[in-house]
Design an enzyme around this catalytic site. Sequence first.
Site, PDB file in Angstrom:
ATOM      1  CG  HIS A 165      44.141  38.033  21.802  1.00 47.64           C
ATOM      2  ND1 HIS A 165      44.075  38.499  23.371  1.00 47.64           N
ATOM      3  CD2 HIS A 165      43.921  39.255  21.499  1.00 47.64           C
ATOM      4  CE1 HIS A 165      45.182  38.979  23.444  1.00 47.64           C
ATOM      5  NE2 HIS A 165      44.140  39.810  22.247  1.00 47.64           N
ATOM      6  CB  SER A 286      52.665   7.425  16.100  1.00 53.19           C
ATOM      7  OG  SER A 286      52.167   6.571  16.752  1.00 53.19           O
ATOM      8  CE  LYS A 292      49.208  12.129  15.910  1.00 51.38           C
ATOM      9  NZ  LYS A 292      50.585  11.685  17.039  1.00 51.38           N
ATOM     10  CD  GLU A 299      56.616  18.006  18.272  1.00 50.20           C
ATOM     11  OE1 GLU A 299      56.456  16.889  18.437  1.00 50.20           O
ATOM     12  OE2 GLU A 299      54.596  17.644  17.500  1.00 50.20           O
TER      13      GLU A 299
END
Length: 473
Positions: A165, A286, A292, A299
């Site tokens: 979870h 970024s 970043k 992804e």
Amino acid sequence: MAGQEDFTKRKLWGGRFTGSTDPLMHEFNQSLKYDKRMYAADVKGSIAFSKALLKAGILNEKEQKEIERGLKEVEVEWKEGKFVIQPDDEDIHTANERRLSEIIGKDIGGKLHTGRSRNDQVATDMRIWLMDETAIIESYLKALLDVMVSRAEKEVDAILPGYTHLQRAQPVRWSHLLLSHAQSFLSDLSRLRQLVPRISVLPLGSAALAGNPYSLDRELLRQELGFQSIGENSMHAVADRDFVVEWMQWASLCMIHMSRMAEDLIIYSSAEFGFVTLSDAYSTGSSIMPQKKNPDSLELLRGKSGRVFGQMAGFMMSLKGVPSTYNKDLQEDKEPLFDCVDTISAALRIAEGVVATLNIHPEKMKAALTMDMLATDIADYLVRKGASRVPFRETHHISGRAVALAEKTSCQISDLSMDQWKDLSPHFTEDVMQVFDFETSVEKRNAIGGPARATVQRQVDIARQRIKGEANQ
């Protein structure tokens, strides 16, 4: 319009037509822009067919050799980028036959299609092409697994929280986590291998739907083309696209497994976790925030799982209403299949690169471990102290009370005093403090499938056997 009518009559099927083809219909109908990638499979199938025609007495030896020579020349032209596509080249089969007749003459080239239809030709080409691609995909999947298994064996010392979870649950080895994903890919490897016999069914010799009228030796075709079996029903053979659906279903599940692994690594690479760091080769920056380092490779793996599933689902909807034998709807099999093959081919190689080059941070993993994660070990401790007197369901309750007490007193469960332990249960003695060791906790879980060193090594050994095809599951 006369020129357009001549254009129609030049098509393989043009003899029956007196009218002209709408140019938009020609563009809508033609598939060469994407099925040209099957040029080698088409040449291979045609050469084998010419040998069967020779045996059937349709061709003489000189004609067969000339056809084979011409087809090999056509293949070289495609391979070297010299093949000149003509406006009336409707598909790869039309283009190759047209060019063959230009090279060796129509008198001989025109005999190649005797007793053959584009219906059995395209089904054969697709199966040949997919068998070749499946072997390549298998090699990429094995390479990914090799990297995962090797890292698991080398990095067995690292212990991190295991989650259910997305909440910290119990300590496990990093190797155990990595091998949990490897297990999914091992199942994918097994399923991929199981697909091969169902892909490797020969349609050639089925003609349009009613079979070949020249007593063609289909066993010769099977041997020449390396198929495992022969399609037993000509109507089914030209229309069967289950192998396409199955392959895309396989790819969808494999991509889901890749997506789930990517999700774990994305989470673990965030600053809040810091368990892993991706190499610069598989990260991007970024456009506005210089600090970043984005896990775009992971992804994209996660995102492309939806793309592959969508291609599979779309073709299944195209297939569901098609009546018996060949219908042009089946032309919709190629683009989704080709896209699935291309996508998973790239995805497997990217995943291999990501896993091979990422850095793990065992100290961050260790820092994320908390003593309350050993609450189950407290229950197990009491069971071992006197199983006949303290059943697990009761020890679970006692352990839960210990966690609640630690929370109430704002301390770690390991900081409770001996008096507090005695108040919880008289079965606690000084040796309860030995429970609070993460390595000990992991090593006690040494049943097959557990995260102990020995069982992790067992997983590694069995995985390597399965990669080699020496063990099945």
